[in-house]
Scaffold this motif. Sequence first.
Motif, PDB file in Angstrom:
ATOM      1  N   GLU A 147     107.464  55.668  11.797  1.00 50.20           N
ATOM      2  CA  GLU A 147     107.078  54.430  12.492  1.00 50.20           C
ATOM      3  C   GLU A 147     106.304  53.502  11.554  1.00 50.20           C
ATOM      4  N   LEU A 148     105.386  54.057  10.761  1.00 53.01           N
ATOM      5  CA  LEU A 148     104.600  53.246   9.835  1.00 53.01           C
ATOM      6  C   LEU A 148     105.490  52.561   8.797  1.00 53.01           C
ATOM      7  N   GLU A 149     106.512  53.248   8.338  1.00 49.48           N
ATOM      8  CA  GLU A 149     107.392  52.687   7.314  1.00 49.48           C
ATOM      9  C   GLU A 149     108.422  51.708   7.871  1.00 49.48           C
ATOM     10  N   SER A 150     108.719  51.802   9.153  1.00 48.62           N
ATOM     11  CA  SER A 150     109.867  51.076   9.682  1.00 48.62           C
ATOM     12  C   SER A 150     109.616  49.630  10.105  1.00 48.62           C
ATOM     13  N   GLY A 151     108.399  49.253  10.380  1.00 48.26           N
ATOM     14  CA  GLY A 151     108.222  47.887  10.858  1.00 48.26           C
ATOM     15  C   GLY A 151     106.793  47.492  11.094  1.00 48.26           C
ATOM     16  N   ASP A 152     106.644  46.411  11.877  1.00 45.02           N
ATOM     17  CA  ASP A 152     105.331  45.820  12.101  1.00 45.02           C
ATOM     18  C   ASP A 152     104.502  46.537  13.152  1.00 45.02           C
ATOM     19  N   GLU A 153     105.147  47.249  14.068  1.00 47.65           N
ATOM     20  CA  GLU A 153     104.388  47.928  15.102  1.00 47.65           C
ATOM     21  C   GLU A 153     104.676  49.421  15.069  1.00 47.65           C
ATOM     22  N   VAL A 154     103.698  50.179  15.547  1.00 57.10           N
ATOM     23  CA  VAL A 154     103.814  51.636  15.589  1.00 57.10           C
ATOM     24  C   VAL A 154     103.642  52.065  17.034  1.00 57.10           C
ATOM     25  N   ARG A 155     104.624  52.798  17.527  1.00 57.33           N
ATOM     26  CA  ARG A 155     104.559  53.314  18.898  1.00 57.33           C
ATOM     27  C   ARG A 155     104.229  54.794  18.848  1.00 57.33           C
ATOM     28  N   LEU A 156     103.172  55.161  19.549  1.00 61.07           N
ATOM     29  CA  LEU A 156     102.700  56.536  19.580  1.00 61.07           C
ATOM     30  C   LEU A 156     102.701  57.057  21.006  1.00 61.07           C
ATOM     31  N   THR A 157     103.013  58.316  21.163  1.00 67.67           N
ATOM     32  CA  THR A 157     102.814  58.980  22.439  1.00 67.67           C
ATOM     33  C   THR A 157     101.536  59.797  22.317  1.00 67.67           C
ATOM     34  N   VAL A 158     100.573  59.485  23.161  1.00 60.15           N
ATOM     35  CA  VAL A 158      99.287  60.179  23.173  1.00 60.15           C
ATOM     36  C   VAL A 158      99.132  60.776  24.565  1.00 60.15           C
ATOM     37  N   GLY A 159      99.313  62.091  24.639  1.00 59.32           N
ATOM     38  CA  GLY A 159      99.312  62.726  25.947  1.00 59.32           C
ATOM     39  C   GLY A 159     100.496  62.225  26.750  1.00 59.32           C
ATOM     40  N   ASN A 160     100.220  61.642  27.922  1.00 61.16           N
ATOM     41  CA  ASN A 160     101.295  61.124  28.757  1.00 61.16           C
ATOM     42  C   ASN A 160     101.387  59.602  28.709  1.00 61.16           C
ATOM     43  N   LYS A 161     100.808  58.988  27.678  1.00 63.56           N
ATOM     44  CA  LYS A 161     100.765  57.531  27.566  1.00 63.56           C
ATOM     45  C   LYS A 161     101.413  57.086  26.257  1.00 63.56           C
ATOM     46  N   VAL A 192     101.425  54.206  23.402  1.00 64.30           N
ATOM     47  CA  VAL A 192     100.511  53.202  22.869  1.00 64.30           C
ATOM     48  C   VAL A 192     101.200  52.515  21.686  1.00 64.30           C
ATOM     49  N   THR A 193     101.082  51.188  21.606  1.00 62.53           N
ATOM     50  CA  THR A 193     101.634  50.436  20.481  1.00 62.53           C
ATOM     51  C   THR A 193     100.495  49.783  19.716  1.00 62.53           C
ATOM     52  N   VAL A 194     100.483  49.980  18.405  1.00 65.45           N
ATOM     53  CA  VAL A 194      99.488  49.357  17.528  1.00 65.45           C
ATOM     54  C   VAL A 194     100.218  48.577  16.439  1.00 65.45           C
ATOM     55  N   HIS A 195      99.509  47.677  15.776  1.00 57.72           N
ATOM     56  CA  HIS A 195     100.112  46.772  14.797  1.00 57.72           C
ATOM     57  C   HIS A 195      99.359  46.842  13.467  1.00 57.72           C
ATOM     58  N   PRO A 196      99.571  47.890  12.685  1.00 51.31           N
ATOM     59  CA  PRO A 196      98.859  48.008  11.411  1.00 51.31           C
ATOM     60  C   PRO A 196      99.387  47.013  10.381  1.00 51.31           C
TER      61      PRO A 196
END
Length: 79
Positions: free
Chosen positions: A26-40, A42-46
């Motif tokens: 995810e970090l290498e592929s684009g502008d945003e990173v989508r993570l699954t944290v537990g049952n949620k 989350v999208t961040v923009h590093p």
Amino acid sequence: MADKTESKQEQTRSQFASYLRSLADELESGDEVRLTVGNKDVTVHPPESFDTEVTVVERSAALRGNKETIELTAEWTVK
């Protein structure tokens, strides 16, 4: 106000390695990173460059046994 999402779970080494690989992809592929944290989800923009920290703690306790911890931190300011 800060939103904090966290999850603690037991995983096999293989499961955790797969999670880290997915994060790396995810970090290498684009502008945003989508993570699954537990049952949620989350999208961040590093940004392209950010601060990182790796900490390893090795504890030895006579009664509780030895314990090792690896902490990975990535931090940036959202613009």
